[in-house]
Enzyme design. Sequence first.
Site, PDB file in Angstrom:
ATOM      1  N   ASN A 224      34.262  80.576 -65.562  1.00 39.62           N
ATOM      2  CA  ASN A 224      34.715  79.905 -64.651  1.00 39.62           C
ATOM      3  C   ASN A 224      36.257  79.779 -64.256  1.00 39.62           C
ATOM      4  O   ASN A 224      36.802  80.394 -64.822  1.00 39.62           O
ATOM      5  CB  ASN A 224      34.338  78.670 -64.317  1.00 39.62           C
ATOM      6  CG  ASN A 224      34.632  77.733 -65.627  1.00 39.62           C
ATOM      7  OD1 ASN A 224      35.829  77.485 -65.900  1.00 39.62           O
ATOM      8  ND2 ASN A 224      33.910  77.393 -66.394  1.00 39.62           N
ATOM      9  N   ALA A 289      37.338  69.836 -70.229  1.00 35.93           N
ATOM     10  CA  ALA A 289      37.021  71.446 -69.980  1.00 35.93           C
ATOM     11  C   ALA A 289      35.857  71.667 -68.954  1.00 35.93           C
ATOM     12  O   ALA A 289      34.794  70.958 -69.066  1.00 35.93           O
ATOM     13  CB  ALA A 289      36.471  71.803 -71.528  1.00 35.93           C
ATOM     14  N   ASP A 293      27.662  75.860 -68.510  1.00 31.89           N
ATOM     15  CA  ASP A 293      26.209  75.268 -68.760  1.00 31.89           C
ATOM     16  C   ASP A 293      25.248  76.314 -69.179  1.00 31.89           C
ATOM     17  O   ASP A 293      23.928  75.939 -69.754  1.00 31.89           O
ATOM     18  CB  ASP A 293      25.616  74.631 -67.194  1.00 31.89           C
ATOM     19  CG  ASP A 293      26.640  73.680 -66.897  1.00 31.89           C
ATOM     20  OD1 ASP A 293      26.868  72.782 -67.515  1.00 31.89           O
ATOM     21  OD2 ASP A 293      26.691  73.558 -65.609  1.00 31.89           O
ATOM     22  N   LYS A 303      28.255  98.002 -75.107  1.00 35.33           N
ATOM     23  CA  LYS A 303      28.672  97.858 -73.789  1.00 35.33           C
ATOM     24  C   LYS A 303      27.351  98.298 -72.893  1.00 35.33           C
ATOM     25  O   LYS A 303      26.773  99.105 -73.019  1.00 35.33           O
ATOM     26  CB  LYS A 303      29.593  98.740 -73.311  1.00 35.33           C
ATOM     27  CG  LYS A 303      29.963  98.631 -71.859  1.00 35.33           C
ATOM     28  CD  LYS A 303      31.443  99.338 -71.660  1.00 35.33           C
ATOM     29  CE  LYS A 303      31.468  99.427 -70.222  1.00 35.33           C
ATOM     30  NZ  LYS A 303      32.625 100.267 -69.817  1.00 35.33           N
ATOM     31  N   ASP A 320      24.983  70.286 -74.409  1.00 35.76           N
ATOM     32  CA  ASP A 320      25.806  69.514 -73.814  1.00 35.76           C
ATOM     33  C   ASP A 320      26.999  68.820 -74.839  1.00 35.76           C
ATOM     34  O   ASP A 320      26.494  67.648 -75.503  1.00 35.76           O
ATOM     35  CB  ASP A 320      25.384  68.309 -72.627  1.00 35.76           C
ATOM     36  CG  ASP A 320      26.078  67.858 -71.835  1.00 35.76           C
ATOM     37  OD1 ASP A 320      27.393  67.337 -72.284  1.00 35.76           O
ATOM     38  OD2 ASP A 320      25.673  67.850 -70.662  1.00 35.76           O
ATOM     39  N   ILE A 321      28.088  69.051 -74.925  1.00 33.75           N
ATOM     40  CA  ILE A 321      29.340  68.407 -75.735  1.00 33.75           C
ATOM     41  C   ILE A 321      29.278  66.925 -75.562  1.00 33.75           C
ATOM     42  O   ILE A 321      29.412  66.178 -76.416  1.00 33.75           O
ATOM     43  CB  ILE A 321      30.553  69.198 -75.656  1.00 33.75           C
ATOM     44  CG1 ILE A 321      30.533  70.527 -76.078  1.00 33.75           C
ATOM     45  CG2 ILE A 321      31.649  68.708 -76.649  1.00 33.75           C
ATOM     46  CD1 ILE A 321      31.543  71.698 -75.670  1.00 33.75           C
ATOM     47  N   PHE A 337      34.433  64.451 -66.927  1.00 32.98           N
ATOM     48  CA  PHE A 337      34.874  65.056 -65.877  1.00 32.98           C
ATOM     49  C   PHE A 337      33.674  65.381 -64.976  1.00 32.98           C
ATOM     50  O   PHE A 337      32.525  65.648 -65.602  1.00 32.98           O
ATOM     51  CB  PHE A 337      35.905  66.010 -66.239  1.00 32.98           C
ATOM     52  CG  PHE A 337      37.196  65.497 -65.890  1.00 32.98           C
ATOM     53  CD1 PHE A 337      37.626  65.055 -67.300  1.00 32.98           C
ATOM     54  CD2 PHE A 337      37.871  65.590 -64.769  1.00 32.98           C
ATOM     55  CE1 PHE A 337      39.048  64.622 -67.179  1.00 32.98           C
ATOM     56  CE2 PHE A 337      39.458  65.489 -65.075  1.00 32.98           C
ATOM     57  CZ  PHE A 337      39.946  64.636 -66.256  1.00 32.98           C
ATOM     58  N   LYS A 351      25.785  61.596 -63.616  1.00 32.46           N
ATOM     59  CA  LYS A 351      26.132  62.441 -64.774  1.00 32.46           C
ATOM     60  C   LYS A 351      26.815  61.237 -65.878  1.00 32.46           C
ATOM     61  O   LYS A 351      26.398  61.113 -66.894  1.00 32.46           O
ATOM     62  CB  LYS A 351      27.364  63.096 -64.519  1.00 32.46           C
ATOM     63  CG  LYS A 351      26.796  64.562 -64.220  1.00 32.46           C
ATOM     64  CD  LYS A 351      28.079  65.402 -63.716  1.00 32.46           C
ATOM     65  CE  LYS A 351      27.424  66.601 -63.191  1.00 32.46           C
ATOM     66  NZ  LYS A 351      28.402  67.509 -62.505  1.00 32.46           N
TER      67      LYS A 351
HETATM   68  O1  PMT Z   1      41.266  73.490 -65.591  1.00 35.15           O
HETATM   69  P1  PMT Z   1      41.971  73.267 -64.201  1.00 35.15           P
HETATM   70  O2  PMT Z   1      42.437  74.475 -63.577  1.00 35.15           O
HETATM   71  O3  PMT Z   1      43.112  72.378 -64.268  1.00 35.15           O
HETATM   72  O4  PMT Z   1      40.717  72.442 -63.280  1.00 35.15           O
HETATM   73  C1  PMT Z   1      40.460  71.137 -63.658  1.00 35.15           C
HETATM   74  C2  PMT Z   1      38.916  70.850 -63.743  1.00 35.15           C
HETATM   75  C3  PMT Z   1      38.282  71.135 -62.263  1.00 35.15           C
HETATM   76  C4  PMT Z   1      38.240  72.010 -64.560  1.00 35.15           C
HETATM   77  C5  PMT Z   1      38.611  69.566 -64.286  1.00 35.15           C
HETATM   78  O5  PMT Z   1      39.200  68.775 -63.912  1.00 35.15           O
HETATM   79  C6  PMT Z   1      37.025  69.313 -64.403  1.00 35.15           C
HETATM   80  O6  PMT Z   1      36.823  68.725 -63.321  1.00 35.15           O
HETATM   81  N1  PMT Z   1      36.496  69.601 -65.647  1.00 35.15           N
HETATM   82  C7  PMT Z   1      34.878  69.485 -65.963  1.00 35.15           C
HETATM   83  C8  PMT Z   1      34.144  70.380 -65.326  1.00 35.15           C
HETATM   84  C9  PMT Z   1      32.779  70.525 -65.207  1.00 35.15           C
HETATM   85  O7  PMT Z   1      32.332  71.244 -66.279  1.00 35.15           O
HETATM   86  O8  PMT Z   1      32.035  69.670 -64.693  1.00 35.15           O
HETATM   87  P2  PMT Z   1      30.473  69.556 -64.855  1.00 35.15           P
HETATM   88  O9  PMT Z   1      30.290  68.791 -63.865  1.00 35.15           O
HETATM   89  O10 PMT Z   1      29.942  70.769 -64.852  1.00 35.15           O
HETATM   90  O11 PMT Z   1      30.349  68.895 -66.305  1.00 35.15           O
HETATM   91  C10 PMT Z   1      30.384  67.223 -66.299  1.00 35.15           C
HETATM   92  C11 PMT Z   1      30.935  67.068 -67.634  1.00 35.15           C
HETATM   93  O12 PMT Z   1      30.035  67.590 -68.975  1.00 35.15           O
HETATM   94  C12 PMT Z   1      32.332  67.513 -68.096  1.00 35.15           C
HETATM   95  O13 PMT Z   1      33.117  66.382 -68.776  1.00 35.15           O
HETATM   96  C13 PMT Z   1      32.268  68.955 -69.033  1.00 35.15           C
HETATM   97  O14 PMT Z   1      33.294  68.914 -69.929  1.00 35.15           O
HETATM   98  C14 PMT Z   1      30.937  68.311 -69.891  1.00 35.15           C
HETATM   99  N2  PMT Z   1      29.984  69.396 -70.519  1.00 35.15           N
HETATM  100  C15 PMT Z   1      29.424  70.191 -69.401  1.00 35.15           C
HETATM  101  C16 PMT Z   1      28.466  71.410 -70.059  1.00 35.15           C
HETATM  102  C17 PMT Z   1      28.278  71.147 -71.465  1.00 35.15           C
HETATM  103  N3  PMT Z   1      27.450  72.251 -72.004  1.00 35.15           N
HETATM  104  N4  PMT Z   1      29.077  70.588 -72.212  1.00 35.15           N
HETATM  105  C18 PMT Z   1      29.983  69.426 -71.744  1.00 35.15           C
HETATM  106  O15 PMT Z   1      30.332  68.729 -72.287  1.00 35.15           O
END
Ligand code: PMT
Length: 416
Positions: A224, A289, A293, A303, A320-321, A337, A351
């Site tokens: 991403n 991070a 997903d 390849k 999901d961490i 985030f 969330k």
């Molecule tokens: O890195 P930059 O270019 O500065 O951009 C910043 C950002 C937009 C990446 C950052 O501000 C941000 O929003 N990060 C979270 C992005 C994200 O994955 O959002 P989500 O809505 O998909 O996930 C929700 C939360 O679950 C996040 O805290 C994510 O880290 C966590 N997650 C998601 C999937 C997974 N398998 N494990 C997780 O821990």
Amino acid sequence: MRCPANPLGWCKLVRMQIQRHKILLGVTGGIAAYKSADLVRRLREREFDVRVVMTSGACEFVTPLTFQALSGNLVHRDLFDEQAESAMGHIQLARWADYVLVAPATADFMAKLAGGRADDLLTTLCLATTAPLILAPSMNKQMWRNVATSNNLRLLLSRGVRVIGPVEGDQACGDKGEGRMTEPADIAEVMHRWVGRGCLSGLSVLVTAGPTQEALDPVRYLSNHSSGKMGYAVAAAAADAGATVKLVSGPTSLATPFGVERFSAVSALDMHRCVMENILGSNIFIGAAAVADYSPAEPAEKKIKKSSDGISISLHKTRDILADVASLKSRPFTVGFAAETENVETYARSKLSSKGIDLIAANDVSKSDRGFESNDNELYLYWKGGSKVLGLGPKIQVARKFIDVIADLYHEKYPA
Ligand code: PMT
């Protein structure tokens, strides 16, 4: 409730450390020298005892009298000044300082420092002191980017020199870009936090940042647009706030923030493993991070060859961490985030509850001036019973305000 990993309690730690710290402020010959006069004022407001050393170049920009009046102390300028030497010799001055802060630090001064020169009072003091050395660089953006300056910076950082800034913005020469000295109020704030009065003093924080890469085959991956800038800013702000910070980072080209211990992860699975290996003892977890997903169910060993019919790839859900950290038995204060393109509050709050976390920071990633890759961001914070907007601004500034909110909520949940 008292946090098990912070038995002393935050307030106690802060109270114990209130004392006047001594800063030797070096001013070198750059246009930002005039701002250092304000810096003296800001540092004194924060209870620092300040003595100023000026290079001859600095005296071309601002008079020593200005600094003398603002610091309340004689300004030191010359290595061979008998009067000054009899009042407080340069070795005594080097011993007096708890911190040596050079602001502005020009490219020339950084080069001299990297080369170990001692041809004036300030460079001599920098060599003679055992106090931590902090630079606030200020120069034209091309000079800042020049490989010679980058090499000097790397060398200085490897010796433990701390660097505040520079920041982006309009430059005196008419250019716009990175190279402006950090604003005096921000430098004073960082110094204040570094001396152990920060709102996260004594706490351990684990941050994730950047994207993950999910291999399709040995040469391709799914990923991403995350650059890691937001997560790195959060890690830097937490360290500035006095926390011990570990950063688990996906692939990025960013430098590790000062005082932060960094671990590298590539895939969502790697990141999950690395977080779980390091989470023990963390008081606060911040998942910034952009973790994938979904990941290819069976990455090809060789390849994948082109096919005229197109290909279909089977994906499986990654672990999901954030949710896994939040469900640990001895869980840290858990912050997530949310990257959203619509219905920001509804999706973020959903969330917050589905992942069982304490606080969520949502950003609108549909706008190009914030979120992914941009230097700026705006955060919408939601927690049970509250919300707050952190307006659009440079990620480091937003991160500092974010850390203040996290600290408030943490100390509310775990009072000392
Ligand atoms: O890195 P930059 O270019 O500065 O951009 C910043 C950002 C937009 C990446 C950052 O501000 C941000 O929003 N990060 C979270 C992005 C994200 O994955 O959002 P989500 O809505 O998909 O996930 C929700 C939360 O679950 C996040 O805290 C994510 O880290 C966590 N997650 C998601 C999937 C997974 N398998 N494990 C997780 O821990």
